[in-house]
Design an enzyme around this catalytic site. Structure first.
Site, mmCIF file in Angstrom:
data_model
loop_
_atom_site.group_PDB
_atom_site.id
_atom_site.type_symbol
_atom_site.label_atom_id
_atom_site.label_comp_id
_atom_site.label_asym_id
_atom_site.label_seq_id
_atom_site.Cartn_x
_atom_site.Cartn_y
_atom_site.Cartn_z
ATOM 1 N N GLN A 90 9.496 -2.578 -2.044
ATOM 2 C CA GLN A 90 9.193 -3.134 -0.836
ATOM 3 C C GLN A 90 10.011 -3.224 0.117
ATOM 4 O O GLN A 90 11.004 -3.956 0.178
ATOM 5 C CB GLN A 90 8.629 -4.565 -1.130
ATOM 6 C CG GLN A 90 7.832 -5.286 -0.147
ATOM 7 C CD GLN A 90 7.206 -6.748 -0.588
ATOM 8 O OE1 GLN A 90 7.928 -7.588 -0.769
ATOM 9 N NE2 GLN A 90 5.861 -6.753 -0.418
ATOM 10 N N HIS A 96 1.653 -5.651 1.202
ATOM 11 C CA HIS A 96 0.650 -4.631 1.786
ATOM 12 C C HIS A 96 0.388 -3.555 0.529
ATOM 13 O O HIS A 96 0.961 -3.307 -0.266
ATOM 14 C CB HIS A 96 1.546 -3.914 2.982
ATOM 15 C CG HIS A 96 2.758 -3.420 2.726
ATOM 16 N ND1 HIS A 96 3.910 -4.460 2.471
ATOM 17 C CD2 HIS A 96 3.296 -2.331 2.758
ATOM 18 C CE1 HIS A 96 5.083 -3.598 2.500
ATOM 19 N NE2 HIS A 96 4.755 -2.207 2.413
ATOM 20 N N HIS A 98 -0.814 0.163 0.103
ATOM 21 C CA HIS A 98 -0.942 1.617 0.817
ATOM 22 C C HIS A 98 -2.223 2.404 0.077
ATOM 23 O O HIS A 98 -2.365 2.443 -0.881
ATOM 24 C CB HIS A 98 0.235 2.286 0.400
ATOM 25 C CG HIS A 98 1.564 1.910 0.887
ATOM 26 N ND1 HIS A 98 2.018 2.210 2.353
ATOM 27 C CD2 HIS A 98 2.605 0.943 0.369
ATOM 28 C CE1 HIS A 98 3.441 1.674 2.324
ATOM 29 N NE2 HIS A 98 3.494 0.747 1.237
#
Length: 135
Positions: A90, A96, A98
């Site tokens: 990360q 997050h 993807h």
């Protein structure tokens, strides 16, 4: 806070926002790996999945589910990736997801190609991790 994703959420930094929900937002990645690379993030700053509360988790993965058909329509196949912490790769310490459209010419490979080799575990090591991880 000096988090680029938090600045996108607060509209301090422009982004190509695709959709927004109560707890999540998704937008085109500013440094895409392929055409149509999307990021889906929680609006509250959390570094890892396990830091989300149940509502945030449900909302985040509902948005991933909503967006995956759109992203998948680009090439017919999509990599879904989460680097859950710094040691997992990360780069920005804000959770997050993807969504990366994939095709045979993109030079990416399967997850096993990310590592130099696979490890060999003894039966006792397999049993150890089985007992450690089972619920």
């Amino acid at each position: 806070m000096d988090c680029i994703f938090c600045k996108i959420i607060s509209k301090e930094i422009p982004a190509r926002i695709l959709h927004e929900t109560t707890h999540s937002i998704c937008f085109l990645d500013a440094f895409p790996l392929t055409k149509g690379h999307v990021l889906v993030i929680p609006k509250n700053h959390h570094e890892k999945i396990q830091n989300l509360n149940v509502d945030e988790n449900t909302d985040l993965f509902s948005l991933v589910h909503l967006m995956i058909s759109k992203v998948d329509s680009i090439t017919g196949s999509t990599l879904i990736a989460i680097h859950n912490g710094k040691e997992a790769g990360q780069e920005i310490p804000h959770l997050h997801v993807h969504l990366v459209p994939r095709d045979s010419s993109d030079s990416g490979g399967p997850i096993h190609s990310m590592f130099d080799s696979s490890i060999q575990l003894s039966d006792s090591e397999i049993e150890k991790y089985f007992n450690l991880l089972k619920i």
